[in-house]
Design a protein around this motif. Sequence first.
Motif, PDB file in Angstrom:
ATOM      1  N   ILE A 191      -0.843 -70.923 -10.669  1.00  0.00           N
ATOM      2  CA  ILE A 191      -1.402 -70.674 -12.011  1.00  0.00           C
ATOM      3  C   ILE A 191      -0.802 -69.420 -12.641  1.00  0.00           C
ATOM      4  N   LEU A 192      -0.521 -69.512 -13.938  1.00  0.00           N
ATOM      5  CA  LEU A 192      -0.281 -68.317 -14.754  1.00  0.00           C
ATOM      6  C   LEU A 192      -1.542 -68.122 -15.590  1.00  0.00           C
ATOM      7  N   LEU A 193      -2.265 -67.027 -15.341  1.00  0.00           N
ATOM      8  CA  LEU A 193      -3.448 -66.712 -16.148  1.00  0.00           C
ATOM      9  C   LEU A 193      -2.987 -65.856 -17.319  1.00  0.00           C
ATOM     10  N   VAL A 194      -3.408 -66.220 -18.517  1.00  0.00           N
ATOM     11  CA  VAL A 194      -2.990 -65.471 -19.712  1.00  0.00           C
ATOM     12  C   VAL A 194      -4.212 -64.823 -20.357  1.00  0.00           C
ATOM     13  N   VAL A 195      -4.126 -63.512 -20.591  1.00  0.00           N
ATOM     14  CA  VAL A 195      -5.165 -62.855 -21.396  1.00  0.00           C
ATOM     15  C   VAL A 195      -4.500 -62.204 -22.603  1.00  0.00           C
ATOM     16  N   GLY A 196      -5.268 -62.037 -23.655  1.00  0.00           N
ATOM     17  CA  GLY A 196      -4.719 -61.487 -24.885  1.00  0.00           C
ATOM     18  C   GLY A 196      -5.115 -60.030 -25.080  1.00  0.00           C
ATOM     19  N   SER A 203     -14.211 -58.644 -22.741  1.00  0.00           N
ATOM     20  CA  SER A 203     -13.034 -57.854 -22.401  1.00  0.00           C
ATOM     21  C   SER A 203     -12.047 -58.683 -21.594  1.00  0.00           C
ATOM     22  N   GLU A 204     -10.756 -58.442 -21.818  1.00  0.00           N
ATOM     23  CA  GLU A 204      -9.725 -59.151 -21.038  1.00  0.00           C
ATOM     24  C   GLU A 204      -9.796 -58.785 -19.558  1.00  0.00           C
ATOM     25  N   VAL A 205     -10.220 -57.548 -19.279  1.00  0.00           N
ATOM     26  CA  VAL A 205     -10.307 -57.113 -17.878  1.00  0.00           C
ATOM     27  C   VAL A 205     -11.441 -57.866 -17.174  1.00  0.00           C
ATOM     28  N   ALA A 206     -12.584 -57.959 -17.842  1.00  0.00           N
ATOM     29  CA  ALA A 206     -13.731 -58.664 -17.255  1.00  0.00           C
ATOM     30  C   ALA A 206     -13.429 -60.155 -17.125  1.00  0.00           C
ATOM     31  N   ALA A 207     -12.838 -60.747 -18.164  1.00  0.00           N
ATOM     32  CA  ALA A 207     -12.524 -62.183 -18.129  1.00  0.00           C
ATOM     33  C   ALA A 207     -11.559 -62.480 -16.981  1.00  0.00           C
ATOM     34  N   LEU A 208     -10.553 -61.625 -16.824  1.00  0.00           N
ATOM     35  CA  LEU A 208      -9.563 -61.818 -15.755  1.00  0.00           C
ATOM     36  C   LEU A 208     -10.234 -61.720 -14.386  1.00  0.00           C
ATOM     37  N   ALA A 209     -11.071 -60.714 -14.207  1.00  0.00           N
ATOM     38  CA  ALA A 209     -11.725 -60.510 -12.900  1.00  0.00           C
ATOM     39  C   ALA A 209     -12.585 -61.722 -12.541  1.00  0.00           C
ATOM     40  N   ILE A 210     -13.379 -62.180 -13.477  1.00  0.00           N
ATOM     41  CA  ILE A 210     -14.281 -63.301 -13.180  1.00  0.00           C
ATOM     42  C   ILE A 210     -13.475 -64.577 -12.950  1.00  0.00           C
ATOM     43  N   ALA A 211     -12.428 -64.793 -13.738  1.00  0.00           N
ATOM     44  CA  ALA A 211     -11.599 -66.002 -13.550  1.00  0.00           C
ATOM     45  C   ALA A 211     -10.929 -65.986 -12.174  1.00  0.00           C
ATOM     46  N   LEU A 212     -10.356 -64.837 -11.780  1.00  0.00           N
ATOM     47  CA  LEU A 212      -9.713 -64.749 -10.459  1.00  0.00           C
ATOM     48  C   LEU A 212     -10.734 -65.011  -9.352  1.00  0.00           C
ATOM     49  N   HIS A 213     -11.910 -64.465  -9.513  1.00  0.00           N
ATOM     50  CA  HIS A 213     -12.968 -64.622  -8.504  1.00  0.00           C
ATOM     51  C   HIS A 213     -13.415 -66.085  -8.411  1.00  0.00           C
ATOM     52  N   GLU A 214     -13.642 -66.701  -9.549  1.00  0.00           N
ATOM     53  CA  GLU A 214     -14.116 -68.094  -9.564  1.00  0.00           C
ATOM     54  C   GLU A 214     -13.044 -69.051  -9.040  1.00  0.00           C
ATOM     55  N   ILE A 215     -11.818 -68.875  -9.492  1.00  0.00           N
ATOM     56  CA  ILE A 215     -10.744 -69.802  -9.101  1.00  0.00           C
ATOM     57  C   ILE A 215     -10.521 -69.763  -7.592  1.00  0.00           C
ATOM     58  N   GLN A 216     -10.634 -68.558  -7.014  1.00  0.00           N
ATOM     59  CA  GLN A 216     -10.384 -68.424  -5.571  1.00  0.00           C
ATOM     60  C   GLN A 216     -11.671 -68.556  -4.749  1.00  0.00           C
ATOM     61  N   SER A 217     -12.741 -68.974  -5.394  1.00  0.00           N
ATOM     62  CA  SER A 217     -14.046 -69.177  -4.730  1.00  0.00           C
ATOM     63  C   SER A 217     -14.491 -67.946  -3.931  1.00  0.00           C
ATOM     64  N   GLY A 218     -14.109 -66.783  -4.355  1.00  0.00           N
ATOM     65  CA  GLY A 218     -14.527 -65.549  -3.673  1.00  0.00           C
ATOM     66  C   GLY A 218     -13.685 -65.201  -2.450  1.00  0.00           C
ATOM     67  N   GLU A 219     -12.736 -66.065  -2.095  1.00  0.00           N
ATOM     68  CA  GLU A 219     -11.909 -65.810  -0.897  1.00  0.00           C
ATOM     69  C   GLU A 219     -11.072 -64.547  -1.046  1.00  0.00           C
TER      70      GLU A 219
END
Length: 161
Positions: A91-96, A120-136
């Motif tokens: 995945i390439l995650l894109v934030v603006g 915030s882009e920082v908060a959105a990125l953190a939550i997306a990374l966490h959710e996509i990786q199921s917390g691993e």
Amino acid sequence: MRDDRTLTHLCLVSRALGAESIYLEDAEKEVTGTLSEVNETWGGEFRAVLGASWRKVIKEAKGEGRSVVHLTMYGLPIQDVIGELRNLDRILLVVGGPKVPGKVYHEADFNVAVTSQPHSEVAALAIALHEIQSGEELKRTFPKSKLRILPTAHGKRVVEN
Ligand SMILES: C[S@@+](CC[C@H](N)C(=O)[O-])C[C@H]1O[C@@H](n2cnc3c(N)ncnc32)[C@H](O)[C@@H]1O
């Protein structure tokens, strides 16, 4: 307008939460300097790739078979598409920043919202990374570090490797 503190936080959050690299169109030396120091002290192989336009980064990602996931409050709720996102290979995650060109919305394979509220882009990125990786990603270790934290309930415990 470029905001080095936000860029630094995007780098540190990406690194800590399991991303391989970050692409920054434009960044001051301070940003990459902070990242190099953090890598040297705390380990890992996270890297910042500088200077490529968002068009080029998205085009190359697609060419390599990576899926482009753009985080935007206007997208589909992350909880509704998380199953699909977890099945993606790379995945390439894109934030603006302050303004995102309309083309990004069209070029993305997924436009995904972390709530339909502005934040915030920082908060959105953190939550997306966490959710996509199921917390691993929380269990990840960073090889070749100079220092390592021994987690403790009170105080600070740091050892040299
Ligand atoms: C401060 S916001 C500005 C967004 C701006 N209104 C736009 O879309 O052009 C900066 C970035 O944070 C991210 N962001 C903010 N709120 C979000 C949300 N609810 N869901 C997903 N991403 C969000 C997006 O990547 C956005 O481009």
